[in-house]
Design an enzyme around this catalytic site. Sequence first.
Site, PDB file in Angstrom:
ATOM      1  N   HIS A 118       0.837  -1.565   0.135  1.00  0.00           N
ATOM      2  CA  HIS A 118      -0.126  -0.676   0.139  1.00  0.00           C
ATOM      3  C   HIS A 118       0.330   1.410  -0.209  1.00  0.00           C
ATOM      4  O   HIS A 118       1.858   0.932   0.861  1.00  0.00           O
ATOM      5  CB  HIS A 118      -0.708  -0.106   1.478  1.00  0.00           C
ATOM      6  N   ASP A 119       0.568   1.788  -0.905  1.00  0.00           N
ATOM      7  CA  ASP A 119       0.449   3.516  -0.931  1.00  0.00           C
ATOM      8  C   ASP A 119       2.570   3.188  -1.228  1.00  0.00           C
ATOM      9  O   ASP A 119       3.175   4.744  -0.994  1.00  0.00           O
ATOM     10  CB  ASP A 119       0.936   4.110   0.812  1.00  0.00           C
ATOM     11  N   GLY A 136       5.189  -1.366   2.885  1.00  0.00           N
ATOM     12  CA  GLY A 136       3.620  -0.260   2.753  1.00  0.00           C
ATOM     13  C   GLY A 136       4.386   1.161   2.592  1.00  0.00           C
ATOM     14  O   GLY A 136       5.895   2.091   3.505  1.00  0.00           O
TER      15      GLY A 136
END
Length: 220
Positions: A118-119, A136
């Site tokens: 994520h991200d 992440g």
Amino acid sequence: MISPLAYVNPDAKIGKDVTIHPFAYIDKNVEIGDNCTIMPYASILSGTRMGTNNTVYQGAIIGATPQDFKFKGEDTLLKIGNNNTIREKVIINRGTNTTDCTIVGDGNFLLESVHLAHDTHLGNNCVLGNAAKTAGNCIILGSGVIVKHGCRIGTWALVKDGCRANKDVPPYIVAAHNPIAYYGINAYILRKEQKLTEEIIDDIAKAYRQVYQCGTSVEN
């Protein structure tokens, strides 16, 4: 060409000359640009925004739910640029919250079983080798970045142009060159994103120098 054996949610936006092979899955809230190819058994999940001329191979999961305890079910995004090759069993998670998103730039080559968490922000013309993983909030910028098999990129690490990561990159570290070398901590991120005090950042920098014995330079 969209196979009648593929599932395409009626709310998905599909561009011109897109090929979707049998048994592919296209979720709601998905946008796929012109001239993309989605191979059998690939899944393009809600929140994915894909540009043009991308190829997604068998078993890839694009826009997967973040593996992050902070995720509370928000409608978050994964933004993919143009001319990317995403090989078999690649997993790319979308962002954790609406203040950021996962980004894949242009012209990247993600080999089999790569995982972008994520991200993560992946720049342009990067090559991630088989089974390369990121945590992440990683930042991999510029052209010519190669992450080799089994290497792990820690959270908020910064990997610069032309770097070949043949070993792990610890969290908050700036890495560059070929062969890879570490160049201090990513102090800017520690200030801006982690909201750490200068005293804590200084302690992290001291610990870094003790472990890696790389001098006193710190990336600002």
